[in-house]
Design a protein around this motif. Sequence first.
Motif, PDB file in Angstrom:
ATOM      1  N   CYS A  27     -24.821  51.604 -22.954  1.00 43.35           N
ATOM      2  CA  CYS A  27     -23.715  50.825 -22.403  1.00 43.35           C
ATOM      3  C   CYS A  27     -23.224  51.435 -21.087  1.00 43.35           C
ATOM      4  O   CYS A  27     -22.943  52.628 -21.010  1.00 43.35           O
ATOM      5  CB  CYS A  27     -22.570  50.787 -23.419  1.00 43.35           C
ATOM      6  N   LYS A  28     -23.113  50.597 -20.066  1.00 44.05           N
ATOM      7  CA  LYS A  28     -22.608  51.053 -18.758  1.00 44.05           C
ATOM      8  C   LYS A  28     -21.096  50.804 -18.691  1.00 44.05           C
ATOM      9  O   LYS A  28     -20.604  49.993 -17.909  1.00 44.05           O
ATOM     10  CB  LYS A  28     -23.322  50.308 -17.631  1.00 44.05           C
ATOM     11  N   ASN A 158     -37.290  56.706 -14.999  1.00 40.28           N
ATOM     12  CA  ASN A 158     -36.580  56.536 -13.738  1.00 40.28           C
ATOM     13  C   ASN A 158     -36.011  57.847 -13.219  1.00 40.28           C
ATOM     14  O   ASN A 158     -35.805  58.002 -12.011  1.00 40.28           O
ATOM     15  CB  ASN A 158     -35.485  55.483 -13.891  1.00 40.28           C
ATOM     16  N   TYR A 159     -35.758  58.791 -14.125  1.00 45.93           N
ATOM     17  CA  TYR A 159     -35.349  60.127 -13.687  1.00 45.93           C
ATOM     18  C   TYR A 159     -36.465  60.757 -12.854  1.00 45.93           C
ATOM     19  O   TYR A 159     -36.222  61.321 -11.778  1.00 45.93           O
ATOM     20  CB  TYR A 159     -35.024  60.984 -14.892  1.00 45.93           C
ATOM     21  N   LEU A 160     -37.704  60.604 -13.329  1.00 48.88           N
ATOM     22  CA  LEU A 160     -38.849  61.132 -12.587  1.00 48.88           C
ATOM     23  C   LEU A 160     -39.051  60.368 -11.282  1.00 48.88           C
ATOM     24  O   LEU A 160     -39.357  60.970 -10.247  1.00 48.88           O
ATOM     25  CB  LEU A 160     -40.110  61.043 -13.452  1.00 48.88           C
ATOM     26  N   ARG A 161     -38.866  59.041 -11.324  1.00 50.32           N
ATOM     27  CA  ARG A 161     -38.998  58.241 -10.101  1.00 50.32           C
ATOM     28  C   ARG A 161     -38.002  58.690  -9.040  1.00 50.32           C
ATOM     29  O   ARG A 161     -38.337  58.789  -7.857  1.00 50.32           O
ATOM     30  CB  ARG A 161     -38.787  56.754 -10.415  1.00 50.32           C
ATOM     31  N   ALA A 250     -23.597  45.840 -10.518  1.00 43.46           N
ATOM     32  CA  ALA A 250     -24.170  47.129 -10.120  1.00 43.46           C
ATOM     33  C   ALA A 250     -24.838  47.022  -8.756  1.00 43.46           C
ATOM     34  O   ALA A 250     -24.755  47.931  -7.929  1.00 43.46           O
ATOM     35  CB  ALA A 250     -25.172  47.603 -11.166  1.00 43.46           C
ATOM     36  N   GLU A 251     -25.475  45.888  -8.516  1.00 45.15           N
ATOM     37  CA  GLU A 251     -26.129  45.671  -7.222  1.00 45.15           C
ATOM     38  C   GLU A 251     -25.108  45.509  -6.113  1.00 45.15           C
ATOM     39  O   GLU A 251     -25.247  46.090  -5.026  1.00 45.15           O
ATOM     40  CB  GLU A 251     -27.016  44.432  -7.314  1.00 45.15           C
ATOM     41  N   LEU A 252     -24.051  44.735  -6.375  1.00 45.01           N
ATOM     42  CA  LEU A 252     -23.030  44.507  -5.360  1.00 45.01           C
ATOM     43  C   LEU A 252     -22.302  45.795  -4.993  1.00 45.01           C
ATOM     44  O   LEU A 252     -21.919  45.992  -3.837  1.00 45.01           O
ATOM     45  CB  LEU A 252     -22.019  43.465  -5.855  1.00 45.01           C
ATOM     46  N   PHE A 255     -24.329  50.647  -7.308  1.00 39.00           N
ATOM     47  CA  PHE A 255     -24.305  51.676  -8.339  1.00 39.00           C
ATOM     48  C   PHE A 255     -25.730  52.023  -8.748  1.00 39.00           C
ATOM     49  O   PHE A 255     -26.561  51.128  -8.932  1.00 39.00           O
ATOM     50  CB  PHE A 255     -23.550  51.195  -9.581  1.00 39.00           C
ATOM     51  N   PRO A 256     -26.018  53.308  -8.946  1.00 34.99           N
ATOM     52  CA  PRO A 256     -27.343  53.669  -9.470  1.00 34.99           C
ATOM     53  C   PRO A 256     -27.415  53.331 -10.953  1.00 34.99           C
ATOM     54  O   PRO A 256     -26.524  53.652 -11.727  1.00 34.99           O
ATOM     55  CB  PRO A 256     -27.404  55.196  -9.254  1.00 34.99           C
ATOM     56  N   MET A 257     -28.471  52.637 -11.353  1.00 36.53           N
ATOM     57  CA  MET A 257     -28.590  52.280 -12.761  1.00 36.53           C
ATOM     58  C   MET A 257     -28.959  53.470 -13.625  1.00 36.53           C
ATOM     59  O   MET A 257     -28.833  53.444 -14.841  1.00 36.53           O
ATOM     60  CB  MET A 257     -29.620  51.165 -12.929  1.00 36.53           C
ATOM     61  N   LEU A 258     -29.437  54.530 -13.005  1.00 44.84           N
ATOM     62  CA  LEU A 258     -29.703  55.755 -13.739  1.00 44.84           C
ATOM     63  C   LEU A 258     -28.568  56.720 -13.462  1.00 44.84           C
ATOM     64  O   LEU A 258     -28.439  57.258 -12.366  1.00 44.84           O
ATOM     65  CB  LEU A 258     -31.034  56.387 -13.298  1.00 44.84           C
ATOM     66  N   GLU A 259     -27.697  56.920 -14.451  1.00 49.71           N
ATOM     67  CA  GLU A 259     -26.534  57.773 -14.249  1.00 49.71           C
ATOM     68  C   GLU A 259     -26.920  59.239 -14.355  1.00 49.71           C
ATOM     69  O   GLU A 259     -27.696  59.625 -15.232  1.00 49.71           O
ATOM     70  CB  GLU A 259     -25.462  57.434 -15.291  1.00 49.71           C
TER      71      GLU A 259
END
Length: 265
Positions: A27-28, A158-161, A250-252, A255-259
């Motif tokens: 949950c974000k 995504n952490y690795l990306r 998040a796009e607007l 925000f990074p989707m990977l916290e």
Amino acid sequence: MDGLAPSRPTRYRSIFISDIHLGTRGCKADYLLDFLKETECETLYLVGDIFDGWRLRKNWYWPQAHNDVVQKLLRKVRKGMRLVYVPGNHDEVLRDYLGMHFGGVEVMKEVIHETADGKRMLVIHGDEFDGIVKYARWLALLGDWAYVTMLQVNTWFNYLRRKLGFGYWSLSAYLKHRVKNAVQFVCNFEDAVVAEAKRHGVDGVICGHIHMAEMRMIDGILYVNDGDWVESCTALVEHFDGRLEILPWAELRAFPMLEPATAAA
């Protein structure tokens, strides 16, 4: 004191959000709190799966940010906002209290919302049109476990990306759009929801459940899915002229989707 004055929240006639899944690590909540701080409305619809009873029964997880979301919503109600809660399958326990009010929160199985320009929109969560949830609950629970596992894999991937200098890429969204059975499931779901809207004699339908924000005409019915606050962080808003718009928050807000906290855990 020097500095710019804080910006005033953007006002909408109505807001629709669903699939927050409070009580899960995916949950974000912080992003949702930002959205609730930056927006105001006359009526807010919670379109199901606001908290995740399935996960909470297995493992209690309720950080302060999740409690803050609840308190923020109730504070808005006290200030005069109408709050309508349409339970989903993950918060189905509230379906035992349909028609009741709790602290100004109206709990309803479904509701017909009329926009400012006269469109009648059926508001439902949509899980009743998911054959797996309806007829094979054990398979739905297995799918829920697989989904949570996929989100965890997605987090590390995504952490690795990010370490390699690449941007966020959603594995779950990719699979939904590319895996044949998943695509067929979405199409079947949309068709079933649209058929229900026709049965009610309305102009459109607003739902959640499948975590895919969408707004398009299907067979003469306006189909709108307000998305979720786990993967896409989207909300549906109604402007005061009746115009409907999906906000990819998040796009607007970039925000990074990977916290960072998630990646470090």
